[in-house]
Design a protein around this motif. Sequence first.
Motif, PDB file in Angstrom:
ATOM      1  N   LEU A 175       0.829  -1.204   0.000  1.00 49.59           N
ATOM      2  CA  LEU A 175       0.000   0.000   0.000  1.00 49.59           C
ATOM      3  C   LEU A 175       0.867   1.259   0.000  1.00 49.59           C
ATOM      4  O   LEU A 175       0.506   2.270  -0.631  1.00 49.59           O
ATOM      5  CB  LEU A 175      -0.929  -0.013   1.205  1.00 49.59           C
ATOM      6  N   ALA A 176       2.007   1.220   0.664  1.00 45.37           N
ATOM      7  CA  ALA A 176       2.895   2.371   0.696  1.00 45.37           C
ATOM      8  C   ALA A 176       3.471   2.671  -0.688  1.00 45.37           C
ATOM      9  O   ALA A 176       3.724   3.837  -1.021  1.00 45.37           O
ATOM     10  CB  ALA A 176       4.025   2.142   1.700  1.00 45.37           C
ATOM     11  N   ILE A 177       3.675   1.643  -1.500  1.00 47.42           N
ATOM     12  CA  ILE A 177       4.160   1.852  -2.867  1.00 47.42           C
ATOM     13  C   ILE A 177       3.082   2.495  -3.730  1.00 47.42           C
ATOM     14  O   ILE A 177       3.357   3.369  -4.562  1.00 47.42           O
ATOM     15  CB  ILE A 177       4.615   0.517  -3.483  1.00 47.42           C
ATOM     16  N   ILE A 178       1.825   2.077  -3.521  1.00 46.51           N
ATOM     17  CA  ILE A 178       0.731   2.559  -4.366  1.00 46.51           C
ATOM     18  C   ILE A 178       0.242   3.938  -3.955  1.00 46.51           C
ATOM     19  O   ILE A 178      -0.148   4.762  -4.801  1.00 46.51           O
ATOM     20  CB  ILE A 178      -0.443   1.549  -4.327  1.00 46.51           C
ATOM     21  N   ALA A 179       0.268   4.235  -2.663  1.00 47.20           N
ATOM     22  CA  ALA A 179      -0.378   5.441  -2.121  1.00 47.20           C
ATOM     23  C   ALA A 179       0.079   6.754  -2.761  1.00 47.20           C
ATOM     24  O   ALA A 179      -0.740   7.671  -2.897  1.00 47.20           O
ATOM     25  CB  ALA A 179      -0.180   5.490  -0.608  1.00 47.20           C
ATOM     26  N   PRO A 180       1.334   6.920  -3.161  1.00 48.05           N
ATOM     27  CA  PRO A 180       1.729   8.205  -3.756  1.00 48.05           C
ATOM     28  C   PRO A 180       1.045   8.519  -5.090  1.00 48.05           C
ATOM     29  O   PRO A 180       1.155   9.662  -5.575  1.00 48.05           O
ATOM     30  CB  PRO A 180       3.247   8.056  -3.943  1.00 48.05           C
ATOM     31  N   TYR A 181       0.354   7.556  -5.670  1.00 51.66           N
ATOM     32  CA  TYR A 181      -0.311   7.762  -6.956  1.00 51.66           C
ATOM     33  C   TYR A 181      -1.803   7.972  -6.668  1.00 51.66           C
ATOM     34  O   TYR A 181      -2.554   7.012  -6.488  1.00 51.66           O
ATOM     35  CB  TYR A 181      -0.069   6.562  -7.863  1.00 51.66           C
ATOM     36  N   PRO A 182      -2.257   9.220  -6.600  1.00 54.27           N
ATOM     37  CA  PRO A 182      -3.572   9.519  -6.029  1.00 54.27           C
ATOM     38  C   PRO A 182      -4.753   8.925  -6.784  1.00 54.27           C
ATOM     39  O   PRO A 182      -5.811   8.723  -6.201  1.00 54.27           O
ATOM     40  CB  PRO A 182      -3.616  11.051  -6.036  1.00 54.27           C
ATOM     41  N   ASN A 183      -4.611   8.657  -8.066  1.00 51.63           N
ATOM     42  CA  ASN A 183      -5.721   8.086  -8.827  1.00 51.63           C
ATOM     43  C   ASN A 183      -5.615   6.571  -8.985  1.00 51.63           C
ATOM     44  O   ASN A 183      -6.446   5.957  -9.671  1.00 51.63           O
ATOM     45  CB  ASN A 183      -5.805   8.735 -10.210  1.00 51.63           C
ATOM     46  N   ALA A 184      -4.607   5.964  -8.357  1.00 52.09           N
ATOM     47  CA  ALA A 184      -4.424   4.516  -8.483  1.00 52.09           C
ATOM     48  C   ALA A 184      -5.596   3.769  -7.862  1.00 52.09           C
ATOM     49  O   ALA A 184      -6.197   4.220  -6.878  1.00 52.09           O
ATOM     50  CB  ALA A 184      -3.121   4.094  -7.822  1.00 52.09           C
ATOM     51  N   HIS A 185      -5.893   2.610  -8.415  1.00 49.72           N
ATOM     52  CA  HIS A 185      -6.946   1.753  -7.857  1.00 49.72           C
ATOM     53  C   HIS A 185      -6.434   0.326  -7.830  1.00 49.72           C
ATOM     54  O   HIS A 185      -5.767  -0.130  -8.765  1.00 49.72           O
ATOM     55  CB  HIS A 185      -8.222   1.843  -8.702  1.00 49.72           C
TER      56      HIS A 185
END
Length: 269
Positions: A181-191
């Motif tokens: 989740l920490a890797i994904i979180a910086p990308y605000p529109n990621a799902h």
Amino acid sequence: MTAKLILITDLHITSAGEPIIGLDPEVRLRTVLDHALTHHSDADAIVLMGDLTHYGLPDQYAQLAGILADVPIPVIPTLGNHDRRDAFVDQFGGPTDGNGFVQHILDLPTHRVITLDTLDGPPYPMGHHAGRLCPQRMRWLSDALADLGDRTPLIIAHHPPFDTGIVGMDAIKLQDGAALLAIIAPYPNAHLVCGHMHRTISGTTQGVGWSMLKSTCHQGVLDLINPDSSLSVDEPASCGVALLSNGSTVIHSQDVGFKGEILRDGHSA
């Protein structure tokens, strides 16, 4: 321009039609595929989100290959805890990410679709169903996110990296999920889209929005107390449909194989 994906998870194909809670996984999968290809033949791809088979046996992958042989659009598979990587690769080829894992990148006009192999093993200890993303797979994901350009990431993984409150399944979620989740979180529109739970659930964890889809076969139970992860129920088979356009990620869940006649209720919306 809108791209479309058909999302199918937790197929659990068995050997020679062996049932699961009285259900035939092959019949259920064929019903889902027939529905999806009838109503969504314009899809860009079908993503199989893990637990392709029930025991990871060569004959089960061969059976799945036969079911998929006439599918007219690209199929992108990845693995879950019931799969076995060597047997999968022997039947379907790969690995696909250059590092020994069954992972893919599909670039669509507005989105980058990234599928993750969360199978923990080999070895495969008896009764071990939690998922894992080793440092190598985490780095691969980071690299895939680093050169997105103007695309929005849609990340697909079998195991959820968060708790849902269903205690039996939460015990076998993705290990080190907080790191993912920490890797994904910086990308605000990621799902993030997951399977494994055999239920339709949605939420946000550590700033990451996520969706979860039901199985083509047996479904999970909303039990917030019982620690048994094998609880299952005979509910309709299901698949997901992702609609991907500029600035928008929409995930639909569609039950299949029940009397679903479309009627008007006589009232305006």
